[in-house]
Design an enzyme around this catalytic site. Structure first.
Site, PDB file in Angstrom:
ATOM      1  N   GLU A 111     -24.132 -43.960  -2.294  1.00 27.98           N
ATOM      2  CA  GLU A 111     -24.897 -42.734  -2.159  1.00 27.98           C
ATOM      3  C   GLU A 111     -23.954 -41.560  -1.900  1.00 27.98           C
ATOM      4  O   GLU A 111     -22.812 -41.746  -1.502  1.00 27.98           O
ATOM      5  CB  GLU A 111     -25.868 -42.846  -0.982  1.00 27.98           C
ATOM      6  CG  GLU A 111     -26.817 -44.027  -1.115  1.00 27.98           C
ATOM      7  CD  GLU A 111     -28.018 -43.907  -0.200  1.00 27.98           C
ATOM      8  OE1 GLU A 111     -28.878 -43.064  -0.478  1.00 27.98           O
ATOM      9  OE2 GLU A 111     -28.095 -44.646   0.794  1.00 27.98           O
TER      10      GLU A 111
ATOM     11  N   ASN B  15     -34.647 -43.422  11.741  1.00 28.48           N
ATOM     12  CA  ASN B  15     -33.554 -43.038  12.657  1.00 28.48           C
ATOM     13  C   ASN B  15     -32.879 -41.738  12.259  1.00 28.48           C
ATOM     14  O   ASN B  15     -32.403 -41.001  13.113  1.00 28.48           O
ATOM     15  CB  ASN B  15     -32.531 -44.183  12.784  1.00 28.48           C
ATOM     16  CG  ASN B  15     -31.898 -44.564  11.474  1.00 28.48           C
ATOM     17  OD1 ASN B  15     -32.524 -44.466  10.428  1.00 28.48           O
ATOM     18  ND2 ASN B  15     -30.655 -44.997  11.521  1.00 28.48           N
TER      19      ASN B  15
HETATM   20  P1  NDP Z   1     -37.630 -51.450   8.037  1.00 31.04           P
HETATM   21  O1  NDP Z   1     -36.628 -51.970   7.093  1.00 31.04           O
HETATM   22  O2  NDP Z   1     -38.851 -52.229   8.319  1.00 31.04           O
HETATM   23  O3  NDP Z   1     -38.169 -50.012   7.525  1.00 31.04           O
HETATM   24  C1  NDP Z   1     -37.432 -49.108   6.723  1.00 31.04           C
HETATM   25  C2  NDP Z   1     -38.385 -48.437   5.728  1.00 31.04           C
HETATM   26  O4  NDP Z   1     -38.913 -49.416   4.841  1.00 31.04           O
HETATM   27  C3  NDP Z   1     -39.594 -47.793   6.384  1.00 31.04           C
HETATM   28  O5  NDP Z   1     -39.986 -46.659   5.644  1.00 31.04           O
HETATM   29  C4  NDP Z   1     -40.646 -48.865   6.256  1.00 31.04           C
HETATM   30  O6  NDP Z   1     -41.950 -48.377   6.372  1.00 31.04           O
HETATM   31  C5  NDP Z   1     -40.330 -49.381   4.876  1.00 31.04           C
HETATM   32  N1  NDP Z   1     -40.848 -50.710   4.587  1.00 31.04           N
HETATM   33  C6  NDP Z   1     -41.077 -51.734   5.451  1.00 31.04           C
HETATM   34  N2  NDP Z   1     -41.540 -52.810   4.786  1.00 31.04           N
HETATM   35  C7  NDP Z   1     -41.594 -52.471   3.476  1.00 31.04           C
HETATM   36  C8  NDP Z   1     -41.989 -53.153   2.300  1.00 31.04           C
HETATM   37  N3  NDP Z   1     -42.413 -54.418   2.323  1.00 31.04           N
HETATM   38  N4  NDP Z   1     -41.921 -52.491   1.114  1.00 31.04           N
HETATM   39  C9  NDP Z   1     -41.493 -51.229   1.056  1.00 31.04           C
HETATM   40  N5  NDP Z   1     -41.124 -50.518   2.136  1.00 31.04           N
HETATM   41  C10 NDP Z   1     -41.155 -51.132   3.339  1.00 31.04           C
HETATM   42  O7  NDP Z   1     -36.900 -51.102   9.362  1.00 31.04           O
HETATM   43  P2  NDP Z   1     -37.579 -50.849  10.799  1.00 31.04           P
HETATM   44  O8  NDP Z   1     -37.934 -49.439  10.862  1.00 31.04           O
HETATM   45  O9  NDP Z   1     -38.687 -51.801  11.074  1.00 31.04           O
HETATM   46  O10 NDP Z   1     -36.371 -51.185  11.743  1.00 31.04           O
HETATM   47  C11 NDP Z   1     -36.056 -52.540  11.977  1.00 31.04           C
HETATM   48  C12 NDP Z   1     -34.565 -52.736  12.021  1.00 31.04           C
HETATM   49  O11 NDP Z   1     -33.995 -52.353  10.766  1.00 31.04           O
HETATM   50  C13 NDP Z   1     -33.832 -51.865  13.028  1.00 31.04           C
HETATM   51  O12 NDP Z   1     -33.869 -52.403  14.294  1.00 31.04           O
HETATM   52  C14 NDP Z   1     -32.459 -51.826  12.428  1.00 31.04           C
HETATM   53  O13 NDP Z   1     -31.775 -52.989  12.754  1.00 31.04           O
HETATM   54  C15 NDP Z   1     -32.710 -51.804  10.933  1.00 31.04           C
HETATM   55  N6  NDP Z   1     -32.692 -50.427  10.392  1.00 31.04           N
HETATM   56  C16 NDP Z   1     -31.563 -49.997   9.803  1.00 31.04           C
HETATM   57  C17 NDP Z   1     -31.487 -48.698   9.347  1.00 31.04           C
HETATM   58  C18 NDP Z   1     -30.268 -48.180   8.724  1.00 31.04           C
HETATM   59  O14 NDP Z   1     -29.959 -47.002   8.843  1.00 31.04           O
HETATM   60  N7  NDP Z   1     -29.541 -48.992   7.988  1.00 31.04           N
HETATM   61  C19 NDP Z   1     -32.588 -47.754   9.475  1.00 31.04           C
HETATM   62  C20 NDP Z   1     -33.760 -48.323  10.093  1.00 31.04           C
HETATM   63  C21 NDP Z   1     -33.776 -49.617  10.531  1.00 31.04           C
HETATM   64  P3  NDP Z   1     -42.725 -48.332   7.803  1.00 31.04           P
HETATM   65  O15 NDP Z   1     -41.691 -48.165   8.857  1.00 31.04           O
HETATM   66  O16 NDP Z   1     -43.602 -47.159   7.669  1.00 31.04           O
HETATM   67  O17 NDP Z   1     -43.460 -49.615   7.917  1.00 31.04           O
END
Ligand code: NDP
Length: 483
Positions: free
Chosen positions: A460, A150
């Protein structure tokens, strides 16, 4: 494939074990690029090289490190138009937001360039005669950075810049939905005067390469931003190796609108906070807690403002909201719209899939009315262009509702009363609190983070970043034989 974008492994750009295509969420016919997916062996190789490079980097003089960080930051700011366009093209936020993000990301590097010269320790006399104490911070080693889509450039930058400033190596796994911005930033960093392999880019899915990275005993710290379930999984993996961890994970932020609020200001803060970045912000105003005395007037203007928002292709001039990032996110958002209705909320406007000239992940911004704080739409992070109005009868009820959440990242109040603003600022249980300002939008030189499920580990940004990216050493020094 000639235009394949590569991973940066042990200082070399190399192809991976597979590839993915990345498409523009504003126009699915637009292929942003094809990106290599790193293999487990490549990850291990780059972690080995990072360990060697980190020692060399830590020994660089302060001005030499500072010059590297300044060069990265200045280039990003100079190229904000170009890189912001790429970011908006792959993530879907309006161009002005994309450019603003890249510029802000550059500022993280120039801020931490200055911090290179501000690393002061402490000293003390020992309780033992003739002994002096020197307390200073040292690099933690190799830092794994896992970033979301995001804010693909800013979030990564506010982790990478302090990691480098304080003398660490970085292995970065960006979100696979936004790899183009990651490659662009990695190219800038790798062109600088840094040891070979100090900085690595390992693209691949979170479940495979991300999981392997966080389980590796070769890393010393993990900084993660993303969802709560993934964060909990990362924390479990980290504890197996006693790896230091810092996590920022979403929220359910509230904006409290009091009956003495400037109505137009309150509406504009709510619209910007709820729908900026299509609501895909951990700081989004997803709960609007509104005093009964101003409720009807506020809702009328809020709904009119929401309906007037121009949704379109992220790169089109004049649009206020782009698409959401992916089909998965769109499907989840629409499921939340159905859930809200099932729970008894009134959908006043929006919340529907939009047909546009380009095939993309478009939906209209939506407002729920007549909601209460027990509904799942008011308890779970939706990450969608959806917001809920909760009517309350008093300031005390508003504050209690703001604090009635498992999260605790940001909260805000709109009021003209200094007494209420002060009480709110001191009693809202969030890591960030705002007065007559949006819940979203923070500075780079002060701490950022939350309470509850929103954050785990040290804050952070600003000087606080040193807490995570360094380890403290206490030295006792005796002159030896007394003079
Ligand atoms: P995720 O938590 O799945 O992804 C965030 C990051 O973690 C990405 O780089 C992802 O990789 C990575 N990741 C996923 N699984 C693992 C794992 N097992 N070990 C290590 N790294 C991992 O979030 P999503 O992108 O799927 O979004 C889902 C929901 O999360 C959103 O709808 C929102 O509610 C929340 N979110 C919150 C954010 C914030 O700013 N606090 C930011 C993004 C999401 P990859 O995507 O390449 O699989």
């Amino acid at each position: 494939m000639s235009d394949l974008k590569l991973n940066l492994i042990a200082g070399e750009w190399i192809s991976g074990e597979s590839e993915i295509e990345n498409r523009n969420p504003s126009d699915l016919s637009d292929l942003v690029g094809t990106f290599a997916q790193a293999s487990a062996d490549q990850l291990d190789a780059t972690l080995d090289q990072a360990r060697v490079a980190q020692v060399e980097w830590a020994a660089y003089g302060l001005e030499r490190k500072q010059a590297v960080l300044n060069a990265i930051g200045n280039e990003m700011m100079q190229r904000a138009e170009e890189l912001g366009t790429l970011l908006s093209r792959e993530e879907g936020k309006p161009l002005a937001e994309g450019k603003g993000e890249v510029f802000r990301a550059g500022q993280f590097f120039t801020y931490y360039a200055a911090e290179c010269l501000r690393q002061l320790g402490e000293n003390a006399d020992s309780v033992r005669d003739g002994v002096e104490i020197d307390v200073r911070r040292e690099p933690i080693g190799t830092v794994a950075i896992i970033s979301p889509w995001n804010f693909p450039t800013a979030t990564a930058s506010w982790k990478i810049a302090p990691a480098l400033c304080y003398g660490n190596a970085v292995v970065w796994k960006p979100a696979n939905v936004t790899p183009a911005s990651a490659v662009a930033l990695a190219e800038i960093i790798n062109r600088q005067d840094i040891p070979k392999g100090l900085f690595s880019l390992v693209m691949g899915s979170g479940g495979s390469i991300g999981q392997r990275l966080v389980e590796s005993p070769k890393i010393n710290a993990i900084s993660f931003t993303g969802s709560v379930p993934v964060g909990k999984g990362i924390a479990s993996a980290a504890i197996q190796n006693l790896t230091k961890v810092q996590m920022e994970m979403g929220s359910k932020n509230a904006l409290a609108v009091m009956d003495d609020a400037d109505l137009d200001l309150a509406v504009s803060l709510a619209l910007g906070g709820a729908f900026g970045g299509s609501g895909q912000k951990c700081t989004a105003s997803s709960r609007l807690i509104v005093h009964a005395n101003i409720h009807d007037a506020f809702v009328e203007k809020l709904v009119a403002g929401t309906q007037a928002m121009k949704v379109g292709h992220a790169l089109e001039a004049g649009i206020q909201m782009g698409p959401v990032v992916s089909q998965q996110q769109l499907s989840e958002n629409l499921a939340y719209v159905d859930l809200g209705k099932t729970e008894g909320a009134e959908l006043a406007c929006g919340g529907a899939r939009l047909d546009m000239p380009h095939d993309g992940f478009y939906m209209s911004p939506g407002v729920f009315l007549n909601t209460n704080n027990d509904m799942r739409i008011n308890r779970e992070e939706m990450f969608a262009p959806l917001t809920s109005v909760i009517k309350v009868g008093s300031y005390d009820e508003a504050l209690a509702t703001v604090n009635d959440t498992n999260f605790g990242l940001t909260s805000g109040i709109v009021t003209q009363s200094l007494a209420r603003a002060t009480h709110f600022r001191r009693n809202a249980r969030t890591g960030v609190v705002t007065v007559n300002l949006p819940t979203a939008g923070t500075d780079y030189h002060v701490p950022f983070g939350g309470r509850g499920d929103s954050s785990y580990g040290p804050r952070e940004q600003g000087k606080n970043a040193a807490e995570f990216y360094t380890t403290v050493k206490t030295a006792y020094i005796s002159a030896g034989t007394p003079v």
